[in-house]
Design a protein around this motif. Structure first.
Motif, short mmCIF file in Angstrom:
data_model
loop_
_atom_site.label_atom_id
_atom_site.label_comp_id
_atom_site.label_asym_id
_atom_site.label_seq_id
_atom_site.Cartn_x
_atom_site.Cartn_y
_atom_site.Cartn_z
N GLU A 171 50.63 23.71 10.70
CA GLU A 171 51.74 24.61 10.37
C GLU A 171 52.90 23.84 9.75
O GLU A 171 53.51 24.29 8.77
CB GLU A 171 52.20 25.37 11.61
CG GLU A 171 51.25 26.47 12.04
CD GLU A 171 51.76 27.25 13.23
OE1 GLU A 171 52.70 26.77 13.91
OE2 GLU A 171 51.23 28.34 13.49
N GLU A 172 53.23 22.68 10.32
CA GLU A 172 54.35 21.90 9.79
C GLU A 172 54.03 21.35 8.41
O GLU A 172 54.92 21.27 7.55
CB GLU A 172 54.71 20.77 10.76
CG GLU A 172 55.35 21.25 12.05
CD GLU A 172 56.54 22.16 11.80
OE1 GLU A 172 57.44 21.79 11.02
OE2 GLU A 172 56.57 23.26 12.39
N ASN A 175 54.46 24.32 6.16
CA ASN A 175 55.90 24.61 6.02
C ASN A 175 56.57 23.61 5.09
O ASN A 175 57.41 23.98 4.26
CB ASN A 175 56.58 24.59 7.39
CG ASN A 175 56.17 25.76 8.27
OD1 ASN A 175 55.66 26.77 7.77
ND2 ASN A 175 56.36 25.63 9.57
N TYR A 197 45.37 29.39 6.82
CA TYR A 197 46.35 28.66 6.01
C TYR A 197 45.94 28.45 4.56
O TYR A 197 46.78 28.17 3.71
CB TYR A 197 46.64 27.30 6.65
CG TYR A 197 47.18 27.41 8.04
CD1 TYR A 197 48.49 27.84 8.28
CD2 TYR A 197 46.39 27.12 9.15
CE1 TYR A 197 48.99 27.96 9.56
CE2 TYR A 197 46.88 27.23 10.44
CZ TYR A 197 48.18 27.66 10.64
OH TYR A 197 48.66 27.78 11.92
#
Length: 215
Positions: A171-172, A175, A197
């Motif tokens: 996720e990071e 992001n 993703y």
């Protein structure tokens, strides 16, 4: 949609064969396939760690074979399954990577920001020897972020992490890519991660490019 990479009539020994492939710019591309299908081989060709036996690869419309490989790798950075970390402090690891890439050193506040991005709550003065395997992998990812590449190549970037931390790291990374308008090309063993993703999914089977799916 503009491509960051184009592959034409690519063959690497008897491991991988790709007639034509476009990888989109500023998107999250996931490469999936069974073990030994050629996923990592494909990734390594994208920043000239290995060269195809035949065929051509283009990076932003320039033929990779005509580019300076060091300059290419400063734009297209790969994080492997077992990244190298230097036997010193966390700060020194950042500084070494920046120095090798001929980039200016960053202030501690900025380095600490990159550590937070990968959920590594450690002091910059802490030695790498005291870190676990998963923590070293997160440090290596933070180091990649600090190098500000145009393209991130990730080969199973969370293989040493537990499932909860794995999702956090992915996720990071996503992001980061979206915030700074980066391209991410990621080999993953997880079909679920690819489905969640991946804005573009490339499937490879038995050394051949099978299909591409865009969301």
């Amino acid at each position: 949609m503009k491509s960051v990479f184009q592959l034409k009539q690519i063959q690497y020994k008897d491991i991988l064969q790709v007639e034509h492939m476009d990888i989109p710019l500023h998107r999250i591309t996931c490469i999936v396939g069974e073990s030994g299908s050629g996923k990592t081989t494909l990734l390594k060709m994208l920043n000239a760690l290995i060269s195809p036996t035949q065929g051509e690869i283009y990076f932003q419309e320039e033929r990779i074979q005509d580019m300076d490989s060091v300059q290419l790798r400063r734009k297209v950075i790969m994080l492997g399954q077992n990244p190298v970390v230097f036997p010193s402090t966390i700060r020194d690891n950042f500084h070494a990577a920046l120095g090798f890439s001929e980039r200016a050193l960053l202030p501690d506040q900025k380095l600490e920001e990159y550590l937070r991005m990968v959920h590594l709550n450690k002091s910059l003065d802490q030695t790498v020897e005291s870190l676990s395997g998963g923590e070293r992998q997160r440090l290596a990812l933070a180091r990649v972020f600090a190098l500000d590449p145009e393209v991130l190549l990730l080969d199973e970037p969370s293989s040493a992490l537990d499932e909860e931390t794995e999702i956090f790291i992915i996720e990071e990374t996503v992001n980061y890519a979206k915030k700074f308008n980066k391209t991410v090309i990621m080999v993953t063993h997880s079909k679920l991660i690819a489905e969640i993703y991946g804005e573009n999914i490339i499937k490879i089977s038995k050394g051949r490019y099978v299909r591409e799916e865009g969301q």
